[in-house]
Design an enzyme around this catalytic site. Structure first.
Site, short mmCIF file in Angstrom:
data_model
loop_
_atom_site.label_atom_id
_atom_site.label_comp_id
_atom_site.label_asym_id
_atom_site.label_seq_id
_atom_site.Cartn_x
_atom_site.Cartn_y
_atom_site.Cartn_z
N GLN A 713 8.57 16.17 8.09
CA GLN A 713 8.39 17.38 7.29
C GLN A 713 8.34 17.06 5.79
O GLN A 713 7.61 17.70 5.03
CB GLN A 713 9.53 18.37 7.54
N CYS A 714 9.12 16.10 5.35
CA CYS A 714 9.16 15.73 3.93
C CYS A 714 8.06 14.71 3.62
O CYS A 714 7.58 13.99 4.50
CB CYS A 714 10.52 15.14 3.56
N THR A 715 7.68 14.67 2.31
CA THR A 715 6.70 13.69 1.86
C THR A 715 7.44 12.38 1.62
O THR A 715 7.97 12.13 0.54
CB THR A 715 6.01 14.17 0.58
#
Length: 864
Positions: A713-715
């Site tokens: 979900q996170c970069t």
């Protein structure tokens, strides 16, 4: 000169001259520094410099000014040309400045402090000023000079100024040295007073005007000089009007300045056999006027000059006392004496000079309604009478012999001076070889100038000024921020449009790692109108990667990123930055809304407002940077940018790779530039619509965060990628705006013999994509795994879910309703695929694949 003449000259009392003292206002240096940075750049050629000075007090009433050197002033207008002023403004300028005497010259801005130190100052002064001085004095002649003798005007050449400077644009320190050049006689042949003695009670060298002529004559002199100024102003204005059609304020004429030199013809008329009255006439100083005088007038004429000396000539100082030196006189007398010797042929003669000292000079407003330009200079008594009230009662009295009723000029001095011979101004050659080349009257090397100003230690040398305490921190910040860009224009990038960049309005969609990096790089390019759009808040994991945030921004749940980033930009670059933070959520495909218990009315209206606000921001911007985290959040801005024809730069990060690209313009924009394209490119077929971020997809964007772990979900990316991608995105945008076609510029031409791995740091400018800053690729893809980059070109996909023409047109028609249909599609993007034609494309592709498979099966059966 014979030995007897040399001995006689040595016995004469030398004339003491008081040099000018420059007084440059801070506005003058700020203006000059700005011109050096933006206009002059590397040029060291002299540019126009105008100084001015006023009259000095002739009595001790201004005690604060007594003994100070006469000041030559320079302000913000001293380096500015007034040739573009209209008549109304020019007339205001005349009224404001004709009570001053102007000095013309050049200012030379050197590029290094070392060059200023190594410069041979005396040779430089001679090289710059001798041509004009000797031409004015008749030493240097050309065929055209004889035809233009009627335009002889020594007021310009005899009163000049030279300045050399070095501007340290980083520290705002300026080193400067003014000079007020004057022709100098050779050693032993200086300017001295004549040896004639008037009587036993007065100084033979200097006589106060009021003691010599009386108060009535002083008042007459003031009126005569004022009338002379009025007539000179009218004559110059008429000549400028006939030749140029307007009043020229470029500094090449004297129409708006008081003449510094003049001829004075005194005459005495006996009345009633007892009393006498002195009549006077002031005439312009030039050879034609002098030659027109009778022999008697030539013997009695007095050569006047407006003396800026601040030392008053008191009655007690004129007593014949061996312990008192004669008063110093103004520096302007030096060139006047040289002019009389060289031009008028008066060398070796004793002549009387008037050091005109007045407490003020009246401003002259030239008005055709009040004064006629056809009045004769010979019949000026009526004009003089009109001014009687202004001068007759200067101190409230009107009695002959009263020293308080001298109209303020009683302290003027009559000087009896022995004018040096013309040969006295020729200096001996320094060497035999020089002597062989200096024969002849017209050789400049025989003459020398003096006049370099003394510094604060009363020694020859430059002075300096620190402008930092004189300007606001905001100005210093702006100048320092732009310094790198302005210096680029000097040599490396002369076509860089700094002003265009400074006026750009940039929209950053995303205030995270990429948004912070792009914003800082934009500041470096001089872009100060930046708007952030983001709905997130600053968390404690952000400051180490996102350069616009600090730990304090994370407290109490964290500030909104958009607001915190906008505030940080002002802190970094100063109040000149116009930065705004907008908190809104970008609607995304696959992220439905409006399905709450109340029907989602409130949520739907909130999203509607966000869509309308986002559309307005994109439409009002000059360029949009798309820097969001998720793929689907880039869809709506892509569609809006195409619908509003706003250029868009996209940047995205992977774990160890990055992408920067410019989205192609809509087909309508390309069509409107077809004519320009045909003339600026070799092959018009190169101009094709470039693809967008979604042109490589064969599915509609969907919710990329659904059913994903935290690391998905996170970069998650390597920390060094974001600064690289942010810098590349900004550089691509700046280069794009320096291309003649802007965001319609084509991608680089691909040739078969191109070596994609070759290092090519120079663009030869022959490619259609070449701009002033280099080529414009469509995409830049890089990786830190192999530390390589490539610049592929991807044409627009006709069935792209973001940039396809049907999608853009549907958005233009439906607006928010279309966005709602796309985002709330329960069939996983099928609506968007139908609008774009992607479903038909897939069906057609599947059919062709099946045909290929059927053909392969038939071929296998035949082989069996």
């Amino acid at each position: 000169m014979s030995s007897s003449s040399q001995q006689q000259n040595d016995q004469r009392q030398p004339v003491r001259f008081l040099p000018f003292r420059s007084t440059a206002e801070p506005s003058f240096w700020l203006n000059h520094n700005s011109r050096k940075l933006n206009e002059l750049r590397l040029s060291e050629e002299g540019t126009l410099l105008n100084g001015f000075f006023g009259v000095a007090p002739s009595s001790s009433s201004r005690s604060s000014a007594v003994g100070l050197p006469p000041g030559m002033r320079f302000d913000s207008s001293s380096c500015c040309s007034l040739s573009n002023r209209n008549d109304e403004k020019a007339n205001v300028y005349i009224v404001r400045r004709n009570e001053w005497i102007q000095s013309h010259g050049k200012i030379h801005s050197l590029n290094t402090l070392e060059s200023l130190k190594k410069l041979n100052k005396n040779d430089f002064l001679n090289e710059v000023n001798l041509p004009s001085l000797l031409k004015c004095c008749g030493i240097l002649n050309s065929p055209s000079d004889n035809d233009n003798e009627k335009n002889d005007n020594p007021n310009v050449a005899l009163l000049s100024t030279t300045c050399i400077t070095y501007c340290n644009l980083k520290t705002n320190m300026t080193v400067y040295w003014f000079a007020f050049p004057a022709l100098a006689p050779r050693p032993g042949c200086g300017i001295g007073y004549s040896s004639t003695t008037i009587n036993n009670n007065t100084d033979p060298h200097q006589r106060r005007l009021v003691d010599e002529w009386g108060t009535r004559a002083c008042r007459t002199l003031v009126k005569s000089f004022h009338t002379f100024r009025v007539l000179q102003e009218k004559e110059e204005v008429m000549m400028d009007s006939n030749v140029n059609g307007n009043v020229d304020g470029s500094g090449n004429n004297s129409s708006v300045w008081c003449p510094p030199f003049f001829l004075l013809l005194p005459s005495t008329i006996i009345m009633d056999g007892e009393s006498s009255e002195r009549k006077m006439k002031c005439l312009p100083l030039n050879k034609n006027t002098y030659d027109s005088l009778t022999n008697e007038e030539k013997e009695s004429v007095i050569f006047g000059f407006v003396d800026p000396n601040t030392t008053p000539a008191s009655a007690t100082s004129s007593n014949n006392n061996d312990g008192i030196m004669p008063n110093a006189v103004g520096w302007t007398l030096r060139n006047l004496v040289a002019y009389l010797s060289l031009r008028l042929g008066l060398g070796g003669c004793d002549r009387t000079f008037l050091s005109y000292r007045s407490p003020f000079l009246r401003r002259i407003a030239l008005s055709e309604e009040k004064e006629s330009v056809n009045e004769s200079m010979d019949d000026n008594n009526e004009d003089c009478a009109m001014q009687d009230d202004s001068y007759e009662n200067v101190n409230g009295q009107d009695q002959d012999g009263d020293n308080n009723d001298d109209a303020g000029v009683g302290g003027s001095l009559l000087l009896d001076i022995a004018i040096p011979l013309a040969c006295d101004y020729q200096w001996p050659a320094a060497s035999t070889s020089e002597a062989s080349t200096t024969s002849g009257k017209n050789n400049m090397s025989c003459y020398k100038c003096v006049g370099w100003e003394l510094n604060k230690n009363n020694k020859p040398g430059p002075r300096s000024i620190d402008l930092r305490p004189l300007v606001s921190p905001a100005h210093l910040s702006r100048q320092a921020n732009d310094l790198n860009l302005r210096l680029m224009k000097w040599r490396a990038l002369p076509s860089l449009d700094v002003e265009k960049l400074s006026q750009m309005k940039v929209l950053l969609l995303g205030a995270g790692t990429l948004g912070c990096g792009v914003a800082r790089t934009l500041l470096g390019w001089g872009i100060r109108r930046i708007t952030f759009v983001d709905s997130g808040r600053v968390s404690y994991s952000n400051p180490v990667r996102q350069s616009l945030f600090g730990v304090a921004d994370c407290a109490n749940g964290g500030k909104f990123k958009a607001v915190a980033a906008a505030e940080s930009l002002v802190t970094v670059a100063g109040p000149d930055v116009k930065s705004e933070g907008v908190v809104l959520t970008i609607p995304m495909p696959g992220h439905s809304f409006g399905k709450g218990k109340d029907g989602g009315v409130d949520e739907t209206e909130a999203v509607r407002r966000d869509v309308e606000r986002l559309h307005g921001l994109i439409e009002d911007s000059d360029v949009v940077f798309l820097l969001t985290d998720t793929r689907e959040s880039r869809w709506l801005p892509t569609v809006m940018a195409l619908a509003t024809e706003t250029p868009l730069i996209n940047a995205a990060l992977g774990l160890d790779s990055w992408l920067v690209m410019r989205h192609g313009p809509p087909s309508s924009a390309l069509s409107s530039m077809s004519a320009t394209t045909a003339t600026t490119t070799k092959n018009s077929s190169q101009i094709q619509r470039l693809g967008c971020y979604f042109c490589s997809d064969i599915v509609a964007p969907e919710n990329s965060t659904r059913d994903r772990t935290l690391d998905q979900q996170c970069t998650v990316t390597r920390p060094g990628l974001a600064p690289i991608a942010a810098s590349m995105a900004t550089e691509l945008m700046v280069a794009m705006y320096h291309h003649p076609l802007g965001h319609c510029a084509p991608a680089p031409e691909r040739k078969r013999d191109n070596n994609s791995g070759a290092y090519a740091p120079v663009d030869d400018g022959t490619d259609a994509s070449s701009s002033a800053l280099g080529r414009l690729p469509h995409q830049i893809r890089g990786t830190v795994v192999t530390y390589t980059m490539m610049t592929p070109t991807i044409p627009a996909f006709p069935s792209c879910t973001a940039c396809a023409t049907p999608v853009v047109e549907e958005y233009r028609k439906g607006g928010f309703d279309f966005v709602q249909c796309v985002c709330c599609d329960d069939e996983d993007g099928s609506y968007l695929e139908k609008v774009s034609g992607l479903d038909s494309f897939r069906e057609e592709a599947a059919r062709k694949v099946d045909e290929c498979l059927d053909w392969d099966d038939d071929e296998e059966e035949e082989e069996e």
